[in-house]
Write an enzyme that holds these catalytic residues in place. Structure first.
Site, PDB file in Angstrom:
ATOM      1  N   SER A 113     -17.080  30.891  -9.569  1.00 36.32           N
ATOM      2  CA  SER A 113     -15.686  30.498  -9.399  1.00 36.32           C
ATOM      3  C   SER A 113     -15.236  29.317 -10.250  1.00 36.32           C
ATOM      4  O   SER A 113     -15.265  29.390 -11.460  1.00 36.32           O
ATOM      5  CB  SER A 113     -15.438  30.225  -7.922  1.00 36.32           C
ATOM      6  OG  SER A 113     -14.087  30.019  -7.706  1.00 36.32           O
ATOM      7  N   HIS A 114     -14.877  28.215  -9.616  1.00 34.99           N
ATOM      8  CA  HIS A 114     -14.308  27.078 -10.347  1.00 34.99           C
ATOM      9  C   HIS A 114     -15.387  26.214 -10.996  1.00 34.99           C
ATOM     10  O   HIS A 114     -15.067  25.234 -11.658  1.00 34.99           O
ATOM     11  CB  HIS A 114     -13.467  26.216  -9.403  1.00 34.99           C
ATOM     12  CG  HIS A 114     -14.278  25.602  -8.295  1.00 34.99           C
ATOM     13  ND1 HIS A 114     -14.728  26.334  -7.221  1.00 34.99           N
ATOM     14  CD2 HIS A 114     -14.752  24.355  -8.115  1.00 34.99           C
ATOM     15  CE1 HIS A 114     -15.435  25.540  -6.423  1.00 34.99           C
ATOM     16  NE2 HIS A 114     -15.465  24.333  -6.937  1.00 34.99           N
ATOM     17  N   ASP A 277      -8.332  30.028 -11.785  1.00 39.09           N
ATOM     18  CA  ASP A 277      -9.695  29.509 -11.941  1.00 39.09           C
ATOM     19  C   ASP A 277     -10.659  30.554 -12.522  1.00 39.09           C
ATOM     20  O   ASP A 277     -10.243  31.643 -12.932  1.00 39.09           O
ATOM     21  CB  ASP A 277     -10.231  28.964 -10.609  1.00 39.09           C
ATOM     22  CG  ASP A 277     -10.572  30.063  -9.625  1.00 39.09           C
ATOM     23  OD1 ASP A 277      -9.947  31.132  -9.705  1.00 39.09           O
ATOM     24  OD2 ASP A 277     -11.469  29.867  -8.786  1.00 39.09           O
ATOM     25  N   ASP A 279     -12.795  32.746 -11.405  1.00 38.45           N
ATOM     26  CA  ASP A 279     -12.817  34.115 -10.889  1.00 38.45           C
ATOM     27  C   ASP A 279     -11.446  34.612 -10.439  1.00 38.45           C
ATOM     28  O   ASP A 279     -11.345  35.676  -9.830  1.00 38.45           O
ATOM     29  CB  ASP A 279     -13.841  34.252  -9.749  1.00 38.45           C
ATOM     30  CG  ASP A 279     -13.489  33.384  -8.555  1.00 38.45           C
ATOM     31  OD1 ASP A 279     -12.804  32.364  -8.742  1.00 38.45           O
ATOM     32  OD2 ASP A 279     -13.905  33.723  -7.435  1.00 38.45           O
ATOM     33  N   ASP A 281      -9.178  33.577  -8.206  1.00 37.37           N
ATOM     34  CA  ASP A 281      -8.632  33.538  -6.843  1.00 37.37           C
ATOM     35  C   ASP A 281      -7.814  32.282  -6.559  1.00 37.37           C
ATOM     36  O   ASP A 281      -7.135  32.206  -5.551  1.00 37.37           O
ATOM     37  CB  ASP A 281      -9.734  33.750  -5.786  1.00 37.37           C
ATOM     38  CG  ASP A 281     -10.880  32.768  -5.902  1.00 37.37           C
ATOM     39  OD1 ASP A 281     -10.858  31.924  -6.817  1.00 37.37           O
ATOM     40  OD2 ASP A 281     -11.818  32.868  -5.076  1.00 37.37           O
ATOM     41  N   ARG A 282      -7.884  31.295  -7.449  1.00 41.08           N
ATOM     42  CA  ARG A 282      -7.086  30.086  -7.217  1.00 41.08           C
ATOM     43  C   ARG A 282      -5.838  30.100  -8.077  1.00 41.08           C
ATOM     44  O   ARG A 282      -5.795  30.762  -9.116  1.00 41.08           O
ATOM     45  CB  ARG A 282      -7.884  28.836  -7.579  1.00 41.08           C
ATOM     46  CG  ARG A 282      -9.098  28.637  -6.725  1.00 41.08           C
ATOM     47  CD  ARG A 282      -9.703  27.281  -7.005  1.00 41.08           C
ATOM     48  NE  ARG A 282     -10.901  27.097  -6.209  1.00 41.08           N
ATOM     49  CZ  ARG A 282     -11.430  25.919  -5.924  1.00 41.08           C
ATOM     50  NH1 ARG A 282     -10.853  24.828  -6.387  1.00 41.08           N
ATOM     51  NH2 ARG A 282     -12.516  25.836  -5.200  1.00 41.08           N
ATOM     52  N   LYS A 376      -8.480  34.941  -1.500  1.00 41.74           N
ATOM     53  CA  LYS A 376      -7.317  34.271  -2.054  1.00 41.74           C
ATOM     54  C   LYS A 376      -7.007  34.908  -3.398  1.00 41.74           C
ATOM     55  O   LYS A 376      -7.869  35.541  -4.000  1.00 41.74           O
ATOM     56  CB  LYS A 376      -7.540  32.773  -2.152  1.00 41.74           C
ATOM     57  CG  LYS A 376      -8.806  32.310  -2.850  1.00 41.74           C
ATOM     58  CD  LYS A 376      -8.970  30.812  -2.646  1.00 41.74           C
ATOM     59  CE  LYS A 376     -10.119  30.254  -3.443  1.00 41.74           C
ATOM     60  NZ  LYS A 376     -11.380  30.248  -2.685  1.00 41.74           N
TER      61      LYS A 376
HETATM   62  C1  VG1 Z   1     -14.358  24.668  -2.343  1.00 42.23           C
HETATM   63  C2  VG1 Z   1     -13.000  24.451  -1.724  1.00 42.23           C
HETATM   64  C3  VG1 Z   1     -12.690  25.526  -0.709  1.00 42.23           C
HETATM   65  C4  VG1 Z   1     -12.827  26.901  -1.355  1.00 42.23           C
HETATM   66  C5  VG1 Z   1     -14.202  27.035  -2.006  1.00 42.23           C
HETATM   67  C6  VG1 Z   1     -14.348  28.322  -2.775  1.00 42.23           C
HETATM   68  O1  VG1 Z   1     -15.358  24.570  -1.350  1.00 42.23           O
HETATM   69  O2  VG1 Z   1     -12.917  23.179  -1.124  1.00 42.23           O
HETATM   70  O3  VG1 Z   1     -11.403  25.330  -0.197  1.00 42.23           O
HETATM   71  O4  VG1 Z   1     -12.661  27.922  -0.408  1.00 42.23           O
HETATM   72  O5  VG1 Z   1     -14.420  25.961  -2.920  1.00 42.23           O
HETATM   73  O6  VG1 Z   1     -13.362  28.417  -3.764  1.00 42.23           O
HETATM   74  P1  VG1 Z   1     -16.241  23.259  -1.127  1.00 42.23           P
HETATM   75  O7  VG1 Z   1     -17.215  23.629  -0.036  1.00 42.23           O
HETATM   76  O8  VG1 Z   1     -16.866  22.933  -2.425  1.00 42.23           O
HETATM   77  O9  VG1 Z   1     -15.275  22.195  -0.714  1.00 42.23           O
HETATM   78  V1  VG1 Z   1     -13.693  29.247  -5.169  1.00 42.23           V
HETATM   79  O10 VG1 Z   1     -12.282  29.454  -5.944  1.00 42.23           O
HETATM   80  O11 VG1 Z   1     -14.745  28.149  -5.929  1.00 42.23           O
HETATM   81  O12 VG1 Z   1     -14.529  30.552  -4.693  1.00 42.23           O
HETATM   82 CO    CO Z   2     -12.447  30.862  -7.285  1.00 40.74          CO
END
Ligand code: VG1
Ligand code: CO
Length: 543
Positions: A113-114, A277, A279, A281-282, A376
């Site tokens: 993801s991010h 982001d 993947d 979803d953001r 998302k």
């Molecule tokens: C983070 C965000 C959370 C989100 C998760 C996955 O998690 O705070 O809100 O759902 O990333 O997003 P954490 O545990 O690092 O705070 V994604 O777009 O990286 O799948």
């Molecule tokens: Co993501």
């Protein structure tokens, strides 16, 4: 075709976090690491025999190799059919859409993801269930347990397949359909969003920039915004997914999407700016001269959703993660619908969506979505915003200011302390927990603690209880600080401190966020003893 059983030894670190298993690429590259984890997932999928599995990822480094491995292991496991995105690509929301549309038993989404990509970056694997959403904790814990005891995995001995060509081929008994990664998703968007209105908006000279940060959303944004909606070519920038995201950190926030921010805050800003982001979803939403916080965005989408065809009927309810500001709660109250507060992570929304208790949901971390899928959805949020702009014919910044005038403004910021040592980070949280009973009534600068707790969530649908989901401290002055450790990082620990203050007075809606929140920051630092316990005087990232 021969199925081979390969002896293996277990790995003890394969516990999925907030969203799947995320590790450095180099960890995933260890012999048998990927295979063990996929086997542990498959061993927990009931009824795999003959069923359909979806596979795709965000195109980051190592995606290609893992897609091929996953296909061969799926064939060995008896799946009847695999749907895989062309070139191994599927955004997270598109994977959710494809799983639901084609009634798959689930899907493997390959993404961190991010998190940054490339050979020195991160990789990740998550499993999504038949409803299209991330596996719940009970499932991921079972996978972790299995991974810790695995003695063999199964794989067919077959050549790699050509992922470049759309079409059908056989791997052993199993059919592999290489599909257009965009088509099903675009069709779904067309049902929910008023494409005609947005096309008219673009024809009238409306200009936007969508920065895909060289990650997965590029092909989706180009096909939909430039292809179907007639936005001028060049609206989508960094639109080609690259294995290392072209060096971008694919986290759409004002810090990492700085080029977009510079443009939107400068004199030549187009009418609307957005980013997504790794993947897909953001989403990040920027009005000319004004960054829209994800918490505000959720509230604004909730109050305007009826303007889009997919949400014309009354919303069932809305949900937000606990650290997300309470802006959406106020809109829900006005609409007379429920607002649920869940722990961080999309998996907690799935039950509420499945039970029809909510229509929209979102997180402060730039995640917004609806009941159309179980993830998302970055581009969806951007399209819903465009739909609202097209129908109201108002500039984006005006929509935000009118929202504040009607509901008050939640000043909001997040401080991340990255790559802390795990020991001291855990100690900080434990010490904070121990302090909680004595905090109410105590004064920190100009703020007085009203109440505090360690957030525990009882799922309204299945009644499962998830404790220790973040420490929240409420101040009498309508301010709040929340502390939690990240569950997506791959080295050391990341402390997230969420800070907010509500300002009902319209005369005070144009202040600087940093100034308004300075007393809250100070109180939070003091209460958690951040500097003393982490040795850091400043956060690594402020968003
Ligand atoms: C983070 C965000 C959370 C989100 C998760 C996955 O998690 O705070 O809100 O759902 O990333 O997003 P954490 O545990 O690092 O705070 V994604 O777009 O990286 O799948
Ligand atoms: Co993501």
């Amino acid at each position: 075709m021969v199925t081979t059983r390969i002896p293996t030894t277990p790995f003890s670190d394969q516990r999925p976090g907030t969203s799947g298993l995320r590790k450095k690429v180099t960890v995933f590259q260890q012999p048998r690491y990927v295979e063990n984890f996929i086997q542990s997932i498959f061993d927990n999928v009931d009824g795999a025999e003959g069923s359909t599995l979806v596979i795709g990822g965000d195109g980051r480094f190592f995606n290609d190799a893992v897609v091929q491995t996953a296909i061969k292991m799926a064939a060995a496991h008896g799946f009847g059919r695999v749907l895989v995105g062309q070139r191994g690509l599927l955004s997270t929301p598109a994977a959710s859409c494809v799983i639901r549309k084609h009634k798959a038993i689930g899907g493997l989404v390959l993404s961190a993801s991010h998190n940054p990509g490339g050979p020195d970056g991160d990789f990740g694997i998550k499993f999504n269930m038949a409803h299209g959403g991330p596996a719940p904790e009970a499932f991921t814990e079972a996978v972790f347990k299995r991974a810790g005891a695995l003695t063999e995995y199964k794989i067919v001995d077959a050549p790699d397949i050509d992922l470049g060509r759309i079409g059908s081929i056989k791997v052993g008994e199993m059919t592999v359909d290489v599909i257009d990664p965009v088509a099903d998703y675009a069709e779904l968007m067309e049902q929910l969003i008023d494409f005609e209105a947005i096309a008219t908006l673009f024809r009238s000279g409306f200009r936007m920039r969508f920065d895909a940060l060289s990650a997965i959303t590029g092909p989706y944004a180009k096909a939909i915004l430039e292809g179907r909606l007639g936005a001028p070519a060049g609206t989508v920038v960094n639109g080609e997914p690259k294995p290392d995201f072209g060096g971008h950190h694919p986290d759409p926030n004002p810090v990492h999407a700085h080029d977009l921010m510079e443009l939107m805050l400068g004199p030549d800003a187009p009418d609307f700016g957005a980013a997504s982001d790794g993947d897909g979803d953001r989403n990040m939403i920027v009005a000319p001269g004004l960054f829209v916080t994800p918490s505000d965005s959720l509230a604004i989408l909730t109050s305007h959703a009826h303007l889009a065809p997919g949400y014309a009927k009354v919303l069932a309810g809305v949900a937000r993660s606990m650290p997300t500001s309470r802006a959406a709660d106020r809109v829900a109250k006005k609409l007379g619908i429920n607002c649920f507060e869940t722990p961080t992570g999309w998996k907690f929304f799935a039950n509420l969506l499945d039970a029809g208790l909510i229509t929209l949901c979102g997180e402060e971390s730039a995640g917004t979505g609806s009941n159309h899928i179980r993830e998302k959805d970055g581009l969806w949020a951007v399209l819903l915003w465009l739909n609202i702009l097209a129908v109201t014919k108002k500039p984006a910044d005006q929509i935000v200011r009118e929202h504040w005038a009607a509901f008050g403004r939640d000043y909001y910021t997040r401080h991340d302390y990255e790559e802390l040592e795990t020991g001291p980070a855990n100690e900080l949280m434990n010490a904070l927990r121990e302090k909680l009973p004595a905090l109410p009534g105590q004064r920190f600068g100009s703020l007085t603690v009203q109440s505090c707790d360690d957030f525990a969530y009882t799922d309204p649908v299945d009644k499962s209880v998830t404790p220790k989901q973040g420490i929240r401290i409420l101040f009498k002055e309508d301010a709040r600080a929340v502390f939690r450790l990240s569950g997506t990082g791959t080295s050391g620990a990341t402390l997230r401190v969420y800070l907010e203050r509500f300002e009902p007075d319209a005369g005070r809606h144009n202040l600087s966020t940093a100034e308004v929140l300075a007393p809250v920051v100070q109180a939070a630092n003091e209460i958690a003893e951040i500097a003393a316990r982490t040795g850091r005087s400043e956060p690594s990232v402020i968003t």
